[in-house]
Design an enzyme around this catalytic site. Structure first.
Site, PDB file in Angstrom:
ATOM      1  N   LYS A 108      13.910   0.784  15.442  1.00  0.00           N
ATOM      2  CA  LYS A 108      12.459   0.572  15.452  1.00  0.00           C
ATOM      3  C   LYS A 108      12.169  -0.925  15.343  1.00  0.00           C
ATOM      4  O   LYS A 108      12.988  -1.706  14.861  1.00  0.00           O
ATOM      5  CB  LYS A 108      11.824   1.298  14.270  1.00  0.00           C
ATOM      6  CG  LYS A 108      12.049   2.805  14.249  1.00  0.00           C
ATOM      7  CD  LYS A 108      11.151   3.502  15.235  1.00  0.00           C
ATOM      8  CE  LYS A 108      11.229   5.019  15.058  1.00  0.00           C
ATOM      9  NZ  LYS A 108      10.338   5.726  15.994  1.00  0.00           N
TER      10      LYS A 108
ATOM     11  N   HIS B 220      19.849  13.235  20.636  1.00  0.00           N
ATOM     12  CA  HIS B 220      19.586  12.652  21.959  1.00  0.00           C
ATOM     13  C   HIS B 220      20.783  11.871  22.497  1.00  0.00           C
ATOM     14  O   HIS B 220      21.241  12.084  23.630  1.00  0.00           O
ATOM     15  CB  HIS B 220      18.385  11.699  21.902  1.00  0.00           C
ATOM     16  CG  HIS B 220      17.128  12.311  21.383  1.00  0.00           C
ATOM     17  ND1 HIS B 220      16.865  13.660  21.442  1.00  0.00           N
ATOM     18  CD2 HIS B 220      16.031  11.741  20.805  1.00  0.00           C
ATOM     19  CE1 HIS B 220      15.679  13.887  20.925  1.00  0.00           C
ATOM     20  NE2 HIS B 220      15.163  12.748  20.528  1.00  0.00           N
TER      21      HIS B 220
ATOM     22  N   GLU C 189      12.867   0.843  20.477  1.00  0.00           N
ATOM     23  CA  GLU C 189      11.425   1.047  20.377  1.00  0.00           C
ATOM     24  C   GLU C 189      10.767  -0.168  19.736  1.00  0.00           C
ATOM     25  O   GLU C 189      11.327  -0.784  18.824  1.00  0.00           O
ATOM     26  CB  GLU C 189      11.115   2.293  19.546  1.00  0.00           C
ATOM     27  CG  GLU C 189      11.648   3.585  20.136  1.00  0.00           C
ATOM     28  CD  GLU C 189      11.292   4.782  19.275  1.00  0.00           C
ATOM     29  OE1 GLU C 189      10.088   5.107  19.201  1.00  0.00           O
ATOM     30  OE2 GLU C 189      12.203   5.377  18.679  1.00  0.00           O
TER      31      GLU C 189
ATOM     32  N   LEU D  26       2.289  18.141  18.793  1.00  0.00           N
ATOM     33  CA  LEU D  26       3.214  18.389  19.893  1.00  0.00           C
ATOM     34  C   LEU D  26       2.609  19.335  20.916  1.00  0.00           C
ATOM     35  O   LEU D  26       2.752  19.137  22.133  1.00  0.00           O
ATOM     36  CB  LEU D  26       4.531  18.969  19.352  1.00  0.00           C
ATOM     37  CG  LEU D  26       5.631  19.202  20.389  1.00  0.00           C
ATOM     38  CD1 LEU D  26       6.109  17.869  20.956  1.00  0.00           C
ATOM     39  CD2 LEU D  26       6.807  19.958  19.771  1.00  0.00           C
TER      40      LEU D  26
END
Length: 805
Positions: free
Chosen positions: A375, A278, A254, A49
């Site tokens: 996903k 989120h 995604e 990160l």
């Protein structure tokens, strides 16, 4: 003498106060005279990160504030020894700090940034002591330390210990030098763990010192939602509500899989990973009340928290989940194991979920916020789509001009493949926004998005998209706490999501492959979600892929059970059919007499039925329904063992039924729980006689225990022989958690117009087999005493309880 003393006392106070004021003035003057230094400590400075986002974000902050004459010192902290750590940091800074080709000053500023950045090992307690001593030593007498910013880019399990060491060794002695702690998600995996972490942090840091980052909030495409709503509040104030909005879709898809990070993902899954944080933030951006000013940070934070508290509790019917086929193979590979997955070692972690969220307030009541994320899906995209109702009716004839797309929608496009930058798409038939700039059509033509051509939209295009971490790192420095997750926000959100997660614990996700995503299509039924595609037999093959069953030779399924009607099938099918039957009887009874009397049991068997009635049935006449309890344990109504409390949590709190129409049993009166002197059973019977003509309930739902009991009528109890009472106290005779009960008797139950006995699960196979023979008696199996005097009876027994595959 008295006047003289008063004079000197006042003079002393004046001099002392003057010195205090002068000292404060000197401090303020000194602050403006000396350069202000901020010490930034990045813990986990060599991690992924930090490489991808954090160092670049701090570099941009450095450049921005350098022009404002603000000074920084950066400390890269990690567990490596000095020589290794310094080599890593030198490489990271050289590789990650990029300068635009046309920016002549950037190279010099990069050199300046590197010159004020040093590596420090941070592993043991003494490392913290030496680092924090260095923070003070590196501030010269000509400078003043304004604050200390500690960014923790480390796993959450380390937060508490690091926070304790920072508090113990790294706080500045001057109260005017601030300290801020920045944390990365996840902030717990459920309500309990989030509460524990919040409590630990509160031992060392005040609320205004803690900055929990949800990087999604810093994305340009997310921040544009509140900006648009505020700038266009006059145009949209009359339509931003349930009267005009049909639904809100929040989508984050995604293409990528979980390979390489399944160790993390298997503990969290898609709901914890992106929905609790989120996507909840996106709900808030769309649905919160607008503040008077976007600069009023306190008002924004208060409005966000108020909205979170208004989100309606969810349950297992609020979501559908899926898992891509290769997930378990990836789990094994990440652990260094053979890729062969044995059935007993399969993980049920969802990689896809859709959730229906409702908000209990006047503006949004009844509007579904449908969240979709997963996903290995068909595209990489993220957006919020507000779909308006088609409640405008044209009375004029169509013009000769070709009609434009009539879907009324606003799309806040955050990221994706069709449109590269954040944008806002507004249907041309909606109010034109205040600021409008045409969006260049993507190169691939023709482009149809959300059912409409690009030509049918007003389009606001964000020219420049700022990296989320750059935005949020600057916000930490400038103390913009409204862009971060507060403790109360966090815990309120976890209260909402933990209830759903707990209810999904035993749910097996739908298997899917990227080549066939049709199996993930779902429909909304009231507040319930269901997959549109279903397997006829309710099972999947050995690979976990569900396929159409086609024509198969099924096991023999009897049409009768103990000479009464039988409904069977999968558990979901049985529950659904029972809910439909209750609804049909209710509508018929209300149409004929204006009232419907329904008796419900406690226990685990009917829980799914309660949820189905609450969330799946659209037109149930709750306002005309009276609900009675078949039986009750002798516990307070707030106890987890109370049948009333169970039915309240699973049904009553979710339906528009009047409290005057709910009739709990009188197990707790003046003298205590089920005290015979209180005559609670007699009082309940008297209420029934007053309310129900001839004691004939319209519909009674019963369960069955593995010992053959029904209601609270247990084997070998004298209450089985009572014919003169409708309600009676009883005892189990052995350990059933709570021995003393109150129950309807066989005399009352058999008066009912319709009786349904619900039996689900393989634990009931033995008792179903025993009572199916017809050679058993009431004394040993009380459920066999259910014989309606004049009414109908149906057994609702699922395949597992019948022993059918």
């Amino acid at each position: 003498m008295y006047v003289f003393n008063v004079y000197f006392t006042c003079l002393f106070v004046f001099i002392f106060s003057y010195k205090e004021i002068s000292a404060e003035q000197d401090r303020v003057f000194d602050q403006f005279q000396r350069p202000n230094v901020t010490n930034v400590v990045l813990i986990g400075a060599t991690g992924d990160l930090a490489k991808k986002y954090l160092w670049n974000g701090f570099f941009k902050l450095f450049r921005q504030e350098r022009r404002e004459k603000n000074t920084f010192r950066f400390y890269a902290a990690a567990r490596d020894d000095f020589n290794i750590g310094k080599m890593k940091i030198d490489t990271i800074l050289d590789d990650c700090l990029k300068c635009p080709a046309n920016d002549s000053s950037c190279a010099d500023e990069k050199s300046a940034f590197v010159s004020v950045t040093q590596y420090h090992r941070l592993k043991a307690e003494n490392d913290y002591k030496s680092l924090c001593l260095k923070l003070s030593e590196n501030v010269s007498p000509d400078e003043r330390e304004g604050g200390r910013l500690f960014y923790l880019s480390v796993p959450p399990f380390a937060y508490s210990q690091i926070a304790q060491r920072i508090h113990s060794f790294c706080r500045h002695g001057d109260k005017h030098t601030w300290t801020r702690l920045v944390l990365e998600k996840p902030f717990g995996s459920d309500l309990k763990s989030a509460q524990e972490l919040a409590k630990n942090l509160s031992n060392y840091f005040n609320e205004n010192e803690i900055y929990r980052i949800d990087h999604y909030v810093g994305k340009t495409g997310v921040m544009q939602i509140l900006d648009f709503r505020f700038d266009n509040r006059e145009q949209y104030k009359d339509v931003w509500n349930r009267d005009h909005i049909e639904r809100v879709e929040i989508v984050l898809k995604e293409r990528s899989d979980c390979k390489g990070r399944t160790n993390f993902y298997d503990s969290y899954g898609v709901i914890r990973d992106v929905m609790q944080n989120h996507m909840t933030e996106l709900i808030v951006m769309v649905a919160m009340e607008l503040p008077n000013s976007l600069s009023n940070k306190t008002s924004i934070m208060q409005n966000k928290l108020r909205l979170l508290k208004e989100i309606k509790p969810m349950n297992r019917w609020s979501a559908v989940t899926g898992q891509y086929k290769e997930y378990n193979k990836h789990c094994h590979l990440d652990k260094g194991q053979d890729e062969t997955v044995a059935p007993h070692s399969r993980s049920n972690t969802p990689t896809f979920a859709s959730v229906s969220v409702f908000i209990n307030n006047a503006r949004w009541h009844g509007v579904p916020f449908v969240l979709v994320s997963g996903k290995q899906l068909d595209e990489r995209t993220a957006y919020v789509r507000v779909v308006f109702k088609s409640n405008i009716h044209k009375v004029h004839s169509a013009s000769s001009k070709a009609e434009k797309c009539d879907v009324r929608q606003i799309v806040f496009h955050i990221q994706g493949e069709h449109i590269q930058k954040p944008a806002i798409l507004i249907s041309g038939i909606l109010p034109k926004p205040v600021s409008f700039q045409p969006l260049k059509a993507p190169e691939k033509k023709p482009v149809v998005l959300f059912g409409c051509s690009m030509e049918d939209f007003y389009a606001l295009n964000q020219k420049h998209s700022v990296d989320a971490y750059t935005t949020l790192i600057s916000a930490v420095y400038h103390e913009q706490q409204n862009l971060f997750v507060g403790t109360e926000d966090l815990l309120t959100s976890w209260k909402v999501w933990t209830h759903l997660l707990d209810s999904l614990n035993n749910t097996i996700p739908q298997q899917y492959v990227p080549e066939n995503l049709e199996v993930l299509e779902f429909t909304t039924l009231g507040e319930r979600l269901e997959f549109s595609w279903k397997n006829d037999k309710g099972t999947c093959d050995n690979d976990g892929i569900c396929k159409s069953a086609g024509k198969t030779i099924d096991h023999y399924r009897p049409e009768l059970f103990r000479n009464n009607h039988l409904e069977t099938g999968t558990c979901l099918k049985v529950i659904k059919n029972l809910a439909i039957s209750i609804t049909e009887h209710a509508l018929r009874a209300v149409s004929m007499s204006g009232i419907f009397h329904l008796a419900l049991p406690g226990g685990t068997s009917p829980v799914m039925l309660f949820e189905s009635l609450a969330f799946s049935v659209k037109e149930f006449p709750w306002q005309h329904t009276h609900i009675w309890l078949v039986d009750e344990r002798c516990v307070p109504p707030t106890s987890k063992d109370s049948n009333f409390n169970l039915i309240y949590e699973k049904l009553f709190k979710h339906i528009p039924v009047s409290p005057f129409n709910i009739h709990p049993m009188y197990v707790m009166l003046k003298s205590g729980l089920c005290d015979v002197n209180d005559n609670g059973a007699e009082h309940y019977e008297a209420e029934l006689r007053r309310s129900v003509a001839n004691g004939q309930l319209d519909f009674v739902v019963l369960g069955i225990g593995s010992d053959g009991h029904t209601a609270s009528l247990f084997p070998h109890q004298t209450v089985l022989n009572k014919t003169d009472k409708w309600i009676s106290l009883t005892e189990t005779g052995y350990d059933h958690g709570v021995n003393q009960r109150m129950t309807m008797t066989l005399s009352l139950l058999n008066k009912a117009k319709t009786i349904a006995v619900l039996v689900v699960g393989n634990k009931k196979q033995n008792v179903v087999k025993e009572i199916s023979s017809g050679e058993v008696d009431i004394w040993n199996y009380p459920v066999t005493g259910i014989h309606p005097d004049t009414g109908d009876m149906t057994w609702y027994i699922d395949n597992e309880a019948l022993g059918l595959k």
